[in-house]
Enzyme design. Sequence first.
Site, PDB file in Angstrom:
ATOM      1  CE  LYS A 110      33.602  56.255  22.173  1.00  0.00           C
ATOM      2  NZ  LYS A 110      33.795  56.232  23.321  1.00  0.00           N
ATOM      3  CG  ASN A 111      27.715  61.730  14.722  1.00  0.00           C
ATOM      4  OD1 ASN A 111      27.170  60.832  13.890  1.00  0.00           O
ATOM      5  ND2 ASN A 111      27.382  62.928  14.993  1.00  0.00           N
TER       6      ASN A 111
END
Lengths: 333, 320
Positions: free
Chosen positions: B112-113
């Site tokens: 989720k970066n």
Amino acid sequence: TGMENTFERKKHIRFFTRILQILPSRYAILDTSRLTVAFFALSGLGVLDALDAIPDKDKQEIIEWIYTLQVVGNKASDMETTNNYDCSHIAMTYTGLASLLILGDDLRRVNKHACLEGIKALQLPDGSFKSSYDGSENDMRFIYCACCVCTMLDDFSAINQATATNFIMKSLCHDGAFGQGPGHESHGGSTYCACASLQLMGRLTTTLSPKQLKRLEYWCISRQRNGFNGRPHKDDDTCYSFWVGASLKILGIFDLVDFKENENFVLSTQDIIVGGFAKWPQINPGNIFAADALHSYMGVCGLALMSLHSLQPVDPTLNISERARLHMQTLHE
Amino acid sequence: MSSSSDEEEVYQFYRDRAEWSDVKPIPQDDGASPVVQIAYSDKFKDAFDYFRAILHTNEKSERALELTQTAISLNPANYTVWQFRRVILQHLKKDISEEMNYLSKIIKEQPKNYQVWHHRRALVEWSRDSSKELEFTEKIIKLDQKNYHAWQHRQWVIQEFKLWDNELTFVDSLLEQDLRNNSAWNERYFIIENTTGFTDQVVNSEIQYAISKIDIATKNESAWSYLRGVLGDRSLTWSKELRDQVTAWRNDGLKSPYLVAILIDFYEEDLENKKCNVGETLGKVKELCNELANETDTIRRKYWKYVLHRLIKEYQENEP
């Protein structure tokens, strides 16, 4: 479970003041977004009506620190920088200016021209914005940041509102809400950014048709299960009580929300030991879903939208207290 | 811990590495009174002191590349490190597929970066090699069916390299597993919009598709949104089949709030088109809104009362 859902005001104040001081080493991943974290803490204290928890001397030091982050020269201008990579980040510009306003600063030391030139350099031909000159992803978040910066500096001349609006509308999904970009799934965060941007540009009701507004209202109000989720069939998450709540406020129908269920959910995500809010309910102490700055701020704002717990009213477009917004307006006179 | 073998690597601070002795580390200048300080570990401080140094001299070497890898492991969200890494990779003309293998491992750890996905896109733009992208995004989606970044990247790859062919099959397989996967429904719309387009014929077949899925799960918001969405600018009453189906479901006693909502919209269109008895229709709308407010969608009771009031205000006033 015997859990009391009382609003832990004092604990939240301590939570935010601690954040302003120092975070443990495991928060190194926030190293490049410290200013946004400072904003969450400062604005959180503002909405809690507890800015006096920060001594005046410290307030001044915070203002000084923010100004040390101002990048006056970057590749978009001719001025010197300390190195080739010392460029600004649009979210830091937004939260930096907002934090200054919250602390009562008059923005006199902001190099308005350089700031706006920097924003201008980030807009892409499709109307969206990237976050930094060297290159980054581009999406709805940064259009929102750009609109906030222009609002705070009272100058929209640096951005192309027509292409920005065009990008926003291309991001309207088949279900009536907004994704991060064209074709992408509609989402509470991007929907907020789209609504707030249109509102800040003064184009909400002239761009969206009555039919489109109705569908958008329906999508937003459908996000409530107890609290709010950000997409259909996902779990409720505290931050959407603000992202979707504020969208509903902008659309003029926030009063139709079930306040009690929303409040109960948000309060259930409080960390009653250290203060702050997590994204999900705290089922037991030391829950792995720990309170963090973003969800804590959004939790407080989610409650503030409902005028609960003596919280200060929040401006749903700039995501700062009304008081801070009024201060901004006095600077524009 | 076992005693060190030949293969065991002991981490050396950059200040202790002989090959870095020519570099003067630059400590962070955090101003006189820093805010939101982080109690950086020694390892972090050391690595980033050296990173600041190579940034300052613009050193684009192998050792600089290795340093960016360390920096990334300490803070994968540092967008300047990623940017500089890209600069070095290009300067050294590094093998992109090797970089991609390294990156894929990191994405699996940090799915989720934003920066890792942007780096992936940059690599694909640079190499023009999309051959691994569908497989990779599918892997991530299997771990988290709604990972927004994975879907964004997948859509970009498909659109950029025209990889439309098998995507509907992929969407169908996801919906087999979870009919309520909103990301998959969105993908279906995306594919059709960009391939055949929503011609009248396609709209009719997609209405049938949605109806068949609603039959399985009648309170699936995604399916109902899709049903409305495929109509585009067409009115609801454009499709006789749709109206007939909605009426049939209602006659079967179906009380899904989404069914009732669409029924209300049908009545609103009738009122708009002046194709009905106003009093009678508003009466039906009132009945439906009350059912929603009091029985089947009580959390939105204020909303449904507002919808009723809006319609009454708009149409009842015009009644003679």
